[in-house]
Design a protein around this motif. Structure first.
Motif, PDB file in Angstrom:
ATOM      1  N   CYS A  50      24.023  11.353  -6.822  1.00  0.00           N
ATOM      2  CA  CYS A  50      23.509  11.060  -5.541  1.00  0.00           C
ATOM      3  C   CYS A  50      21.951  11.404  -5.325  1.00  0.00           C
ATOM      4  N   TYR A  51      21.198  10.446  -4.730  1.00  0.00           N
ATOM      5  CA  TYR A  51      19.896  10.475  -4.693  1.00  0.00           C
ATOM      6  C   TYR A  51      19.425  10.244  -3.208  1.00  0.00           C
ATOM      7  N   ARG A  52      18.204  11.055  -2.904  1.00  0.00           N
ATOM      8  CA  ARG A  52      17.732  10.676  -1.326  1.00  0.00           C
ATOM      9  C   ARG A  52      16.266  10.824  -1.613  1.00  0.00           C
ATOM     10  N   TYR A  53      15.829   9.981  -0.534  1.00  0.00           N
ATOM     11  CA  TYR A  53      14.338  10.241  -0.406  1.00  0.00           C
ATOM     12  C   TYR A  53      14.043  10.328   1.333  1.00  0.00           C
ATOM     13  N   MET A 116      16.032  -2.686  -8.723  1.00  0.00           N
ATOM     14  CA  MET A 116      16.007  -1.965  -9.952  1.00  0.00           C
ATOM     15  C   MET A 116      15.491  -0.393  -9.485  1.00  0.00           C
ATOM     16  N   PHE A 117      15.762   0.345 -10.161  1.00  0.00           N
ATOM     17  CA  PHE A 117      15.457   1.883 -10.240  1.00  0.00           C
ATOM     18  C   PHE A 117      15.239   2.368 -11.620  1.00  0.00           C
ATOM     19  N   VAL A 118      14.499   3.012 -11.833  1.00  0.00           N
ATOM     20  CA  VAL A 118      14.122   3.767 -13.211  1.00  0.00           C
ATOM     21  C   VAL A 118      14.376   5.240 -13.065  1.00  0.00           C
ATOM     22  N   LYS A 119      14.987   5.832 -13.823  1.00  0.00           N
ATOM     23  CA  LYS A 119      15.274   7.169 -13.893  1.00  0.00           C
ATOM     24  C   LYS A 119      14.254   8.223 -14.563  1.00  0.00           C
ATOM     25  N   LYS A 120      13.496   8.928 -13.658  1.00  0.00           N
ATOM     26  CA  LYS A 120      12.459   9.794 -14.408  1.00  0.00           C
ATOM     27  C   LYS A 120      12.840  11.077 -13.911  1.00  0.00           C
ATOM     28  N   LEU A 124      15.051   8.831  -9.138  1.00  0.00           N
ATOM     29  CA  LEU A 124      14.987   7.702  -9.373  1.00  0.00           C
ATOM     30  C   LEU A 124      13.788   6.842  -8.557  1.00  0.00           C
ATOM     31  N   ILE A 125      13.156   5.827  -9.373  1.00  0.00           N
ATOM     32  CA  ILE A 125      11.929   5.580  -8.700  1.00  0.00           C
ATOM     33  C   ILE A 125      12.112   3.927  -8.569  1.00  0.00           C
ATOM     34  N   GLU A 126      12.134   3.407  -7.298  1.00  0.00           N
ATOM     35  CA  GLU A 126      12.276   1.602  -7.093  1.00  0.00           C
ATOM     36  C   GLU A 126      11.224   1.241  -7.793  1.00  0.00           C
ATOM     37  N   GLY A 127      11.682   0.113  -8.351  1.00  0.00           N
ATOM     38  CA  GLY A 127      10.711  -0.971  -8.722  1.00  0.00           C
ATOM     39  C   GLY A 127      10.698  -2.286  -8.026  1.00  0.00           C
ATOM     40  N   PHE A 128       9.666  -2.834  -7.833  1.00  0.00           N
ATOM     41  CA  PHE A 128       9.722  -4.067  -7.299  1.00  0.00           C
ATOM     42  C   PHE A 128       8.865  -5.171  -8.151  1.00  0.00           C
ATOM     43  N   SER A 129       8.995  -6.223  -7.586  1.00  0.00           N
ATOM     44  CA  SER A 129       8.547  -7.367  -8.691  1.00  0.00           C
ATOM     45  C   SER A 129       8.827  -8.853  -7.793  1.00  0.00           C
ATOM     46  N   GLU A 130       8.048  -9.879  -7.981  1.00  0.00           N
ATOM     47  CA  GLU A 130       8.067 -10.970  -7.319  1.00  0.00           C
ATOM     48  C   GLU A 130       9.448 -11.536  -7.421  1.00  0.00           C
ATOM     49  N   LYS A 145       7.932  -7.445 -15.538  1.00  0.00           N
ATOM     50  CA  LYS A 145       6.790  -6.928 -14.547  1.00  0.00           C
ATOM     51  C   LYS A 145       7.245  -6.300 -13.282  1.00  0.00           C
ATOM     52  N   PHE A 146       7.236  -5.048 -13.208  1.00  0.00           N
ATOM     53  CA  PHE A 146       7.567  -4.212 -11.955  1.00  0.00           C
ATOM     54  C   PHE A 146       6.325  -3.210 -11.568  1.00  0.00           C
ATOM     55  N   THR A 147       6.459  -2.878 -10.259  1.00  0.00           N
ATOM     56  CA  THR A 147       5.713  -2.098  -9.821  1.00  0.00           C
ATOM     57  C   THR A 147       6.651  -1.135  -9.249  1.00  0.00           C
ATOM     58  N   LEU A 148       6.369   0.122  -9.513  1.00  0.00           N
ATOM     59  CA  LEU A 148       7.066   1.337  -9.306  1.00  0.00           C
ATOM     60  C   LEU A 148       6.557   1.917  -7.977  1.00  0.00           C
ATOM     61  N   ASN A 149       7.649   2.495  -6.994  1.00  0.00           N
ATOM     62  CA  ASN A 149       7.073   2.976  -5.806  1.00  0.00           C
ATOM     63  C   ASN A 149       7.233   4.360  -6.154  1.00  0.00           C
ATOM     64  N   ASP A 150       6.191   5.168  -6.607  1.00  0.00           N
ATOM     65  CA  ASP A 150       5.952   6.655  -6.793  1.00  0.00           C
ATOM     66  C   ASP A 150       5.780   7.336  -5.947  1.00  0.00           C
ATOM     67  N   LYS A 151       5.610   6.664  -4.667  1.00  0.00           N
ATOM     68  CA  LYS A 151       5.504   7.360  -3.361  1.00  0.00           C
ATOM     69  C   LYS A 151       6.634   7.752  -2.707  1.00  0.00           C
TER      70      LYS A 151
END
Length: 162
Positions: A50-53, A116-120, A124-130, A145-151
Protein backbone atom coordinates in the motif's frame (compact mmCIF):
# COMPACT_ATOMS: atom_id res chain seq x y z
CA UNK A 1 -31.09 -77.95 11.45
CA UNK A 2 -27.66 -78.12 13.09
CA UNK A 3 -26.14 -78.53 9.64
CA UNK A 4 -27.84 -75.33 8.41
CA UNK A 5 -26.74 -73.48 11.52
CA UNK A 6 -23.20 -74.76 11.10
CA UNK A 7 -23.12 -73.76 7.40
CA UNK A 8 -24.62 -70.33 8.20
CA UNK A 9 -22.02 -69.70 10.91
CA UNK A 10 -19.17 -70.81 8.64
CA UNK A 11 -20.37 -68.53 5.77
CA UNK A 12 -20.83 -65.58 8.11
CA UNK A 13 -17.30 -66.03 9.46
CA UNK A 14 -15.88 -66.17 5.94
CA UNK A 15 -17.79 -63.04 4.86
CA UNK A 16 -16.78 -61.08 7.96
CA UNK A 17 -13.19 -62.19 7.59
CA UNK A 18 -13.07 -61.20 3.90
CA UNK A 19 -14.65 -57.80 4.63
CA UNK A 20 -11.97 -57.10 7.21
CA UNK A 21 -9.26 -58.01 4.72
CA UNK A 22 -10.80 -55.76 2.03
CA UNK A 23 -10.87 -52.84 4.45
CA UNK A 24 -7.24 -53.34 5.33
CA UNK A 25 -6.28 -53.40 1.66
CA UNK A 26 -8.11 -50.11 1.03
CA UNK A 27 -6.43 -48.45 3.99
CA UNK A 28 -3.03 -49.55 2.73
CA UNK A 29 -3.69 -48.28 -0.82
CA UNK A 30 -4.75 -44.79 0.35
CA UNK A 31 -1.59 -42.87 1.14
CA UNK A 32 -1.90 -39.28 2.29
CA UNK A 33 0.76 -36.94 0.87
CA UNK A 34 3.52 -36.10 3.27
CA UNK A 35 4.27 -32.40 3.87
CA UNK A 36 7.72 -32.96 2.43
CA UNK A 37 6.10 -33.95 -0.89
CA UNK A 38 4.55 -30.48 -1.28
CA UNK A 39 6.90 -28.11 -3.06
CA UNK A 40 7.21 -24.57 -1.74
CA UNK A 41 6.59 -23.15 -5.21
CA UNK A 42 3.10 -24.66 -5.15
CA UNK A 43 2.18 -22.47 -2.20
CA UNK A 44 2.53 -18.96 -3.64
CA UNK A 45 1.10 -16.09 -1.70
CA UNK A 46 0.86 -12.61 -3.17
CA UNK A 47 2.98 -9.71 -2.01
CA UNK A 48 0.67 -6.95 -0.80
CA UNK A 49 1.68 -3.31 -0.77
CA UNK A 50 0.00 0.00 0.00
CA UNK A 51 1.30 3.44 -0.97
CA UNK A 52 0.03 6.96 -0.33
CA UNK A 53 0.84 10.51 -1.25
CA UNK A 54 -0.87 13.09 0.95
CA UNK A 55 -0.59 16.85 1.08
CA UNK A 56 -2.96 19.39 2.62
CA UNK A 57 -5.22 19.25 -0.44
CA UNK A 58 -4.27 16.22 -2.53
CA UNK A 59 -4.25 12.48 -1.91
CA UNK A 60 -3.22 9.52 -4.06
CA UNK A 61 -3.73 6.01 -2.70
CA UNK A 62 -2.51 2.81 -4.36
CA UNK A 63 -3.04 -0.73 -3.06
CA UNK A 64 -1.63 -3.69 -4.95
CA UNK A 65 -1.12 -7.42 -4.89
CA UNK A 66 1.84 -8.86 -6.76
CA UNK A 67 2.08 -12.53 -7.71
CA UNK A 68 5.32 -13.20 -9.59
CA UNK A 69 5.34 -10.43 -12.23
CA UNK A 70 1.53 -10.01 -12.34
CA UNK A 71 0.15 -7.05 -10.40
CA UNK A 72 -3.42 -5.94 -9.68
CA UNK A 73 -4.91 -3.41 -7.31
CA UNK A 74 -6.83 -0.21 -6.73
CA UNK A 75 -5.80 3.36 -7.35
CA UNK A 76 -7.48 6.57 -6.26
CA UNK A 77 -6.59 10.17 -7.17
CA UNK A 78 -8.21 12.91 -5.11
CA UNK A 79 -6.82 16.29 -6.25
CA UNK A 80 -8.04 19.64 -4.95
CA UNK A 81 -10.69 21.20 -7.21
CA UNK A 82 -10.64 18.23 -9.61
CA UNK A 83 -12.95 15.26 -9.95
CA UNK A 84 -11.92 12.23 -7.94
CA UNK A 85 -10.74 9.17 -9.91
CA UNK A 86 -11.28 5.72 -8.41
CA UNK A 87 -10.44 2.52 -10.21
CA UNK A 88 -8.59 -0.72 -10.56
CA UNK A 89 -5.47 -1.69 -12.44
CA UNK A 90 -3.88 -4.84 -13.82
CA UNK A 91 -0.39 -5.11 -15.19
CA UNK A 92 3.15 -6.39 -14.78
CA UNK A 93 6.30 -5.53 -12.89
CA UNK A 94 9.28 -5.23 -15.21
CA UNK A 95 12.23 -5.01 -12.86
CA UNK A 96 11.36 -2.11 -10.55
CA UNK A 97 8.75 -0.62 -12.91
CA UNK A 98 5.00 -1.21 -12.85
CA UNK A 99 3.16 -0.98 -16.18
CA UNK A 100 -0.61 -1.39 -15.97
CA UNK A 101 -3.98 -0.56 -17.46
CA UNK A 102 -5.97 1.64 -15.08
CA UNK A 103 -9.76 1.42 -15.43
CA UNK A 104 -11.41 4.26 -13.53
CA UNK A 105 -14.57 6.26 -13.15
CA UNK A 106 -14.64 10.04 -13.28
CA UNK A 107 -17.54 12.40 -13.94
CA UNK A 108 -19.81 9.41 -14.52
CA UNK A 109 -17.63 8.03 -17.31
CA UNK A 110 -15.49 4.89 -17.27
CA UNK A 111 -12.10 5.29 -18.94
CA UNK A 112 -8.95 3.24 -19.41
CA UNK A 113 -5.40 4.56 -19.52
CA UNK A 114 -1.93 3.16 -19.10
CA UNK A 115 -0.08 3.99 -15.91
CA UNK A 116 3.56 3.60 -14.95
CA UNK A 117 5.23 3.73 -11.54
CA UNK A 118 8.88 3.19 -10.65
CA UNK A 119 9.78 1.74 -7.24
CA UNK A 120 12.57 3.74 -5.59
CA UNK A 121 13.35 2.50 -2.10
CA UNK A 122 10.03 2.41 -0.23
CA UNK A 123 8.33 4.83 -2.64
CA UNK A 124 6.48 4.60 -5.92
CA UNK A 125 7.09 7.47 -8.35
CA UNK A 126 4.55 7.95 -11.12
CA UNK A 127 5.88 8.35 -14.64
CA UNK A 128 4.27 10.32 -17.43
CA UNK A 129 4.81 10.25 -21.17
CA UNK A 130 3.12 11.39 -24.34
CA UNK A 131 -0.11 9.43 -24.90
CA UNK A 132 -2.42 8.59 -27.77
CA UNK A 133 -5.86 7.02 -27.93
CA UNK A 134 -5.90 3.49 -29.32
CA UNK A 135 -9.21 1.58 -29.41
CA UNK A 136 -10.73 3.75 -26.67
CA UNK A 137 -7.71 3.49 -24.35
CA UNK A 138 -5.06 6.10 -23.68
CA UNK A 139 -1.70 4.43 -24.32
CA UNK A 140 1.88 5.64 -24.02
CA UNK A 141 3.34 6.52 -27.40
CA UNK A 142 6.87 5.57 -26.42
CA UNK A 143 7.46 3.19 -23.49
CA UNK A 144 11.03 4.35 -22.96
CA UNK A 145 10.69 8.12 -22.46
CA UNK A 146 9.03 9.02 -19.16
CA UNK A 147 9.09 12.02 -16.89
CA UNK A 148 8.98 11.01 -13.22
CA UNK A 149 6.90 13.08 -10.82
CA UNK A 150 9.38 13.23 -7.91
CA UNK A 151 7.29 15.97 -6.27
CA UNK A 152 4.52 13.51 -5.41
CA UNK A 153 6.13 10.24 -4.25
CA UNK A 154 3.74 7.60 -2.96
CA UNK A 155 5.23 6.41 0.31
CA UNK A 156 4.84 2.83 1.41
CA UNK A 157 2.40 2.56 4.31
CA UNK A 158 0.81 -0.24 6.31
CA UNK A 159 -2.30 -1.33 4.48
CA UNK A 160 -4.49 -0.74 7.55
CA UNK A 161 -3.48 2.95 7.67
CA UNK A 162 -5.59 4.18 4.75
Amino acid sequence: MKNYLLIFTALTSIIISSCKNETKKEEIEIIAPDETDIMESDVNSPEIGCYRYASEKDTVLLQMEKMNEEVAGTLSYNYFEKDKNDGTFEGKMVGDTLFADYTFGSEGTVSVREIMFVKKGNNLIEGFSEVEEVNGKMKFKNNSKFTLNDKMPLEEIRCDEN
